[in-house]
Motif scaffolding. Structure first.
Motif, mmCIF file in Angstrom:
data_model
loop_
_atom_site.group_PDB
_atom_site.id
_atom_site.type_symbol
_atom_site.label_atom_id
_atom_site.label_comp_id
_atom_site.label_asym_id
_atom_site.label_seq_id
_atom_site.Cartn_x
_atom_site.Cartn_y
_atom_site.Cartn_z
ATOM 1 N N ARG A 117 85.268 -33.529 44.585
ATOM 2 C CA ARG A 117 85.008 -32.295 45.280
ATOM 3 C C ARG A 117 85.594 -32.135 46.699
ATOM 4 O O ARG A 117 85.970 -31.200 47.212
ATOM 5 C CB ARG A 117 83.528 -32.118 45.496
ATOM 6 C CG ARG A 117 83.465 -30.571 46.235
ATOM 7 C CD ARG A 117 83.450 -29.247 45.578
ATOM 8 N NE ARG A 117 83.195 -28.105 45.992
ATOM 9 C CZ ARG A 117 84.112 -27.009 46.063
ATOM 10 N NH1 ARG A 117 85.177 -27.213 45.508
ATOM 11 N NH2 ARG A 117 83.606 -25.950 46.480
ATOM 12 N N SER A 118 85.548 -33.263 47.623
ATOM 13 C CA SER A 118 86.365 -33.215 48.645
ATOM 14 C C SER A 118 87.869 -33.354 48.566
ATOM 15 O O SER A 118 88.375 -32.450 49.399
ATOM 16 C CB SER A 118 86.034 -35.145 49.326
ATOM 17 O OG SER A 118 84.670 -35.240 49.544
ATOM 18 N N GLN A 119 88.557 -33.823 47.675
ATOM 19 C CA GLN A 119 89.867 -33.349 47.332
ATOM 20 C C GLN A 119 90.034 -31.967 47.121
ATOM 21 O O GLN A 119 91.108 -31.447 47.388
ATOM 22 C CB GLN A 119 90.505 -34.439 46.394
ATOM 23 C CG GLN A 119 90.671 -35.875 47.072
ATOM 24 C CD GLN A 119 91.732 -35.571 48.326
ATOM 25 O OE1 GLN A 119 92.555 -34.768 48.225
ATOM 26 N NE2 GLN A 119 91.215 -36.219 49.343
ATOM 27 N N GLN A 120 89.191 -31.511 46.250
ATOM 28 C CA GLN A 120 89.327 -29.866 45.956
ATOM 29 C C GLN A 120 89.314 -29.199 47.012
ATOM 30 O O GLN A 120 90.227 -28.243 47.523
ATOM 31 C CB GLN A 120 88.235 -29.445 45.019
ATOM 32 C CG GLN A 120 88.227 -30.282 43.424
ATOM 33 C CD GLN A 120 86.757 -29.724 42.831
ATOM 34 O OE1 GLN A 120 86.011 -29.491 43.181
ATOM 35 N NE2 GLN A 120 87.182 -30.045 41.308
ATOM 36 N N ILE A 121 88.458 -29.502 47.901
ATOM 37 C CA ILE A 121 88.385 -28.819 49.282
ATOM 38 C C ILE A 121 89.483 -28.847 50.083
ATOM 39 O O ILE A 121 90.079 -27.958 50.563
ATOM 40 C CB ILE A 121 87.010 -28.893 49.953
ATOM 41 C CG1 ILE A 121 85.913 -28.015 49.082
ATOM 42 C CG2 ILE A 121 87.201 -28.412 51.404
ATOM 43 C CD1 ILE A 121 84.510 -28.563 49.612
ATOM 44 N N THR A 122 89.838 -30.244 50.362
ATOM 45 C CA THR A 122 90.982 -30.636 51.151
ATOM 46 C C THR A 122 92.106 -29.892 50.767
ATOM 47 O O THR A 122 93.022 -29.261 51.593
ATOM 48 C CB THR A 122 90.984 -31.982 51.345
ATOM 49 O OG1 THR A 122 89.944 -32.636 51.923
ATOM 50 C CG2 THR A 122 92.149 -32.486 52.172
ATOM 51 N N ARG A 123 92.715 -30.029 49.571
ATOM 52 C CA ARG A 123 93.914 -29.392 48.911
ATOM 53 C C ARG A 123 93.843 -27.821 49.100
ATOM 54 O O ARG A 123 94.893 -27.484 49.242
ATOM 55 C CB ARG A 123 93.986 -29.936 47.246
ATOM 56 C CG ARG A 123 94.109 -31.410 47.110
ATOM 57 C CD ARG A 123 94.505 -31.869 45.895
ATOM 58 N NE ARG A 123 93.522 -31.679 44.910
ATOM 59 C CZ ARG A 123 93.604 -31.880 43.544
ATOM 60 N NH1 ARG A 123 94.583 -32.426 43.078
ATOM 61 N NH2 ARG A 123 92.454 -31.722 42.991
ATOM 62 N N ALA A 124 92.820 -27.403 48.588
ATOM 63 C CA ALA A 124 92.562 -25.771 48.520
ATOM 64 C C ALA A 124 92.870 -25.291 49.961
ATOM 65 O O ALA A 124 93.831 -24.234 50.301
ATOM 66 C CB ALA A 124 91.452 -25.177 48.098
ATOM 67 N N TYR A 125 92.061 -25.769 50.950
ATOM 68 C CA TYR A 125 92.329 -24.994 52.213
ATOM 69 C C TYR A 125 93.451 -25.498 52.983
ATOM 70 O O TYR A 125 94.130 -24.546 53.624
ATOM 71 C CB TYR A 125 91.132 -25.600 53.066
ATOM 72 C CG TYR A 125 90.124 -24.548 52.713
ATOM 73 C CD1 TYR A 125 89.447 -23.402 53.597
ATOM 74 C CD2 TYR A 125 89.048 -25.071 51.557
ATOM 75 C CE1 TYR A 125 88.520 -22.475 52.955
ATOM 76 C CE2 TYR A 125 88.059 -24.245 51.273
ATOM 77 C CZ TYR A 125 87.578 -23.023 51.936
ATOM 78 O OH TYR A 125 86.667 -22.353 51.540
ATOM 79 N N THR A 126 94.281 -26.573 52.623
ATOM 80 C CA THR A 126 95.396 -27.102 53.401
ATOM 81 C C THR A 126 96.416 -26.465 52.709
ATOM 82 O O THR A 126 97.341 -25.775 53.577
ATOM 83 C CB THR A 126 95.573 -28.476 53.322
ATOM 84 O OG1 THR A 126 94.227 -29.248 53.999
ATOM 85 C CG2 THR A 126 96.924 -29.034 54.030
ATOM 86 N N GLY A 127 96.363 -26.291 51.536
ATOM 87 C CA GLY A 127 97.597 -25.489 50.777
ATOM 88 C C GLY A 127 97.488 -24.143 50.877
ATOM 89 O O GLY A 127 98.670 -23.560 51.210
ATOM 90 N N ASP A 128 96.416 -23.408 51.006
ATOM 91 C CA ASP A 128 96.407 -21.993 51.319
ATOM 92 C C ASP A 128 96.653 -21.889 52.816
ATOM 93 O O ASP A 128 97.513 -20.730 53.032
ATOM 94 C CB ASP A 128 94.857 -21.510 51.038
ATOM 95 C CG ASP A 128 94.595 -21.417 49.792
ATOM 96 O OD1 ASP A 128 95.358 -21.592 48.868
ATOM 97 O OD2 ASP A 128 93.744 -20.486 49.623
ATOM 98 N N PHE A 129 96.436 -22.717 53.664
ATOM 99 C CA PHE A 129 96.968 -22.399 55.120
ATOM 100 C C PHE A 129 98.476 -22.529 55.091
ATOM 101 O O PHE A 129 99.186 -21.586 55.830
ATOM 102 C CB PHE A 129 96.300 -23.842 55.986
ATOM 103 C CG PHE A 129 96.813 -23.715 57.246
ATOM 104 C CD1 PHE A 129 96.686 -22.772 58.306
ATOM 105 C CD2 PHE A 129 98.001 -24.481 57.777
ATOM 106 C CE1 PHE A 129 97.128 -22.705 59.699
ATOM 107 C CE2 PHE A 129 98.683 -24.546 58.991
ATOM 108 C CZ PHE A 129 98.290 -23.866 59.843
#
Length: 395
Positions: A355-367
């Protein structure tokens, strides 16, 4: 408002690093065998599959700045090891190794939790999703470049999950190892350089020297990747008009330092890193910046750091300050994912590694999608029911 600080600087930079406990920064990379003899040899560790549509290629580049001496070893020129990830043709190239065996030994010598359940051989053999020497994916124009800088004492491999995912979304990614700033990094000639910098900055708390040096590293890197005589054979894949930087811990603080020093860096992300050097009073030229931090409730009560609050008014462009409930400082790296697979959930980050990586990837990638590609990124506009762990502290 609580500020998430780098756990590498916790307790007034007492040397607490990712696996907990004081870090013997100068331990030689091959001093002791890493990993317990009874580690489960049958476990095959692997990284989460990237979420984007592109296959991932990877090259490795060694760069030497002949015009600058190393800040930690002044008799040597400054050196970088760079993993260059790029969108690739699926099925071409050979599987890319996660790390060298010497690097894995150095890592497990200083990071105790994972070493109780995995051997250096298992860590070196972690299955990645990049392929060395893969044919580049062409026909999509040039790709924005994102520079990744790891936490202090950590190798560039610690951000492999993020690097592969960003690449799969259509970026070239340059993940850096800054010489003498990790537990152990393999350089040409079989040299394994340990963390000489750790010996110098922890005693006198001069961690601003690290982010200052890394900002200069990024300028040198961009010159070598996008200049008239590029060092990388695939440099034409890079769109030099769209460059971003993200980093973990002091690597995240270095993203702001690089933006302040080099106008080519158009957007930055700090993942849970204290700003040891203040942002310029004049701001960042109205360029966007994302603060993505761990859970304030996980910090020891005696730790007080105001560097994010101090920096916030000087961020003069688009900005967000987010925290992730249940995520500790290591959660932005690969380690919790690998620790869980090895049978030892990371004690510093209750939120699962997956879950930590799901959030990190999603928010960094979307930024970066929003600010380097001009794509919509609604999850950055406010709290989302799909991501209840993400708290919008300021926006």
């Amino acid at each position: 408002m609580n500020k998430i600080i780098s756990m590498a600087a916790a307790a007034a930079t007492a040397g607490i690093l990712l696996a907990g406990g004081p870090a013997p920064a100068a331990t030689p990379a091959t001093a002791t065998p890493a990993g317990r003899a009874d580690a489960p040899a049958a476990v095959r560790l692997e990284l989460p599959r990237p979420t984007g549509p592109f296959a991932v290629g990877r090259d490795t580049l060694h760069l030497v700045d002949g015009n600058r001496k190393d800040p930690w070893v002044p008799t040597a020129d400054r050196e970088l090891m760079v993993s260059l990830y790029y969108p690739a043709v699926a099925g071409t190239g050979d599987p890319a190794p996660y790390t060298t065996l010497d690097e894995a030994r150095a890592l497990l010598t200083d990071r105790g939790e994972l070493s109780r359940h995995a051997t250096a051989e298992q860590v070196a053999a972690v299955r990645t999703h990049a392929r060395e020497g893969a044919l580049p994916r062409t026909g999509h124009g040039r790709y924005p470049l994102i520079v990744l800088s790891p936490g202090f004492g950590l190798p560039r491999s610690s951000l492999t999950v993020l690097a592969e995912d960003l690449t799969s979304r259509g970026y070239v990614v340059a993940a850096l190892d800054h010489a003498y700033e990790s537990d152990g990094t393999t350089f040409p000639g079989g040299r394994v350089l340990a963390c000489t910098a750790c010996e110098q900055v922890f005693p006198d708390r001069s961690l601003s020297r690290v982010s200052d040096a890394r900002a200069r590293d990024v300028t040198f890197l961009l010159d070598r990747l996008t200049g008239d005589h590029p060092a990388w054979r695939r440099s034409r894949l890079i769109d030099p008009r769209h460059i971003g930087m993200a980093g973990h811990s002091i690597g995240g603080a270095s993203a702001a330092g690089a933006m302040a020093a080099d106008p080519r860096v158009a957007a930055g992300v700090n993942m849970d890193g204290t700003f040891f050097a203040p942002l310029p009073e004049t701001g960042l030229g109205k360029r966007p910046f994302l603060l993505l931090g761990g859970d304030p409730a996980l910090l020891p009560p005696d730790i007080e750091d105001t560097s994010w609050a101090d920096a916030w008014p000087r961020m003069d462009g688009w900005k967000r300050w987010l925290t992730v409930t249940g995520m500790g400082h290591p959660g932005f790296t690969d380690w919790p994912v690998l620790s869980e697979q090895a049978g030892s959930p990371h004690p510093e980050t209750p939120l699962s590694g997956t879950r930590s990586q799901q959030i990190t990837r999603a928010y960094t990638g979307d930024f970066f999608d929003r600010h380097l590609k001009g794509l919509p990124a609604p999850r950055l506009d406010g709290p989302a029911a799909a991501d209840p762990e993400v708290v919008f502290q300021r926006s």
